[in-house]
Enzyme design. Sequence first.
Site, PDB file in Angstrom:
ATOM      1  N   CYS A 175       0.905  -1.059  -0.140  1.00  0.00           N
ATOM      2  CA  CYS A 175       0.019   0.065   0.047  1.00  0.00           C
ATOM      3  C   CYS A 175       0.867   1.103   0.037  1.00  0.00           C
ATOM      4  CB  CYS A 175      -0.827   0.080   1.140  1.00  0.00           C
ATOM      5  SG  CYS A 175      -1.969   1.483   1.368  1.00  0.00           S
ATOM      6  N   CYS A 193      -0.556   4.000   2.082  1.00  0.00           N
ATOM      7  CA  CYS A 193      -0.406   3.700   3.604  1.00  0.00           C
ATOM      8  C   CYS A 193       1.256   4.035   3.998  1.00  0.00           C
ATOM      9  CB  CYS A 193      -0.770   2.421   3.923  1.00  0.00           C
ATOM     10  SG  CYS A 193      -2.233   2.034   3.181  1.00  0.00           S
ATOM     11  N   ASP A 194       1.982   3.448   3.517  1.00  0.00           N
ATOM     12  CA  ASP A 194       3.680   3.314   3.581  1.00  0.00           C
ATOM     13  C   ASP A 194       4.466   4.269   2.797  1.00  0.00           C
ATOM     14  OD1 ASP A 194       2.722   1.432   5.364  1.00  0.00           O
ATOM     15  OD2 ASP A 194       3.179  -0.189   3.712  1.00  0.00           O
TER      16      ASP A 194
END
Length: 308
Positions: free
Chosen positions: A134, A137-138
Site C-alpha cells: 500500500c 499507507c507506507d
Amino acid sequence: MSENYDLIILGSGPAGITAGIYAMRAYLNTLLLEKNYVTGGQVVNTYEVDNYPGFPKITGMELGEAFENHARDLGLEIRREEVTGIARDGQGFRIETEQGAYGADAVIIATGTRCRTLGVPGEQNLAGMGVSYCATCDGAFFKDKTVIVAGGGDTAVEDAIFLSRICRKVYLAHRRDRLRAAKILQDRLMQLDNVEILWNCEINEIVGEQQVTGVEIFHNKEDRYTGLDVDGVFVAVGSLPNAQGLSHIADADQNGYIIAGEDCQTSTPGIFAAGDIRTKSLRQIVTAAADGANAAASAVRYLEDFHK
Ligand code: NAP
C-alpha cells in the site's frame, strides 16, 4: 437466539455501501458487516481518485468517509466484525462472525479483493520491513529514498506516480514491454524525471536482513539476472477475491470470483454478489457502486416473494 435481519451486507466498499443506501431507501431491516476499522474497502488505499463522477481529486480516505456518512445518515447499521462463515438456516442464512451470529433472509456479498503477492524469496520475511502492498499507507516512510514498484496495471502506475513525489528515485518493474494501466496514467508517469521503467523485468528475490536493501531482477527477454539497491519494494501485481469462508455458498469461477450477472444473482437464491468479488470485466469504484444498486434491487424483489 441470534438477531434476524431482512438483509445482511458483507463489506463496506463502494458496492456494499451503495447496496446499504438502496436497502435503507427500500426500508429493509439491514445490517452491514465490515472487518476493517475504516469504511471504503480498497478505495481508502488510493491517494487520489480522479474517475468517480462529481469528485475530482478526492482522496480515497475522504471518499470512504463520505460513503459511510451517507449510509449512516439514512440509518444503515454498520458493525465492525469479521465474518468467519455463512450457512443455510431454514429458508434463510446464518452469518457467523468472530463476535457472534446473525440471521438474514438475504445476503449481499461485497467483500472485494485483496493484494496478490509476488511469492518470491524475501517477500514474506521482509513484509513491513521495506516490503509494502500500500503506497499511500507506507510511502511516507521512504522519503528521499529509492524504491521499486512491481506491476504494470493502474495500481502500480498510480503507486509509482504517488511515490515519485516522496522518494528520490522510483523504479517500476514490469514483466512485459507494455503497461496495462489507463493511458492517462501512463502519460503522467512518462513525464516524471525520477521514475525509471524496467521493461521485461521481474523481481526474483527481495534481499535484506532486518530491512530491505535490494532486489534481484530477472530480465526475462535476455535470460539474465542483475542486482539493484533499493530501500523499499511496493507490490502491485493485482488482486485475489476475498471469498474465504464464503465460496461454498455460491458457485465461483476457477479464480475464486463469485459467478453472477448484472443483477448480481448468484447460483443460490437469496445470495447476491456485488463489486470486485463478482465475475465481471471492469473493476472500478463506479462499477462496484452500480453493482451495489443492482444487488439491492434484486434483493428487494427476492424479499418481496420471500415475505409473501
Ligand atoms: P491488474 O490490473 O490485474 O494488473 C496487475 C499487474 O501486475 C499487471 O500488469 C500484471 O502483468 C502484473 N502481474 C500480475 N502478476 C504478476 C507477477 N506474479 N509478477 C509480476 N507482475 C505481475 O491489477 P491492479 O493494477 O491492482 O488493478 C486491479 C483492478 O482495479 C483493475 O480493474 C484496475 O483497473 C482497477 N483499478 C483502477 C484504478 C483507477 O481507475 N484509478 C486504480 C487502481 C486499480 P500483465 O500486465 O503482464 O498481466
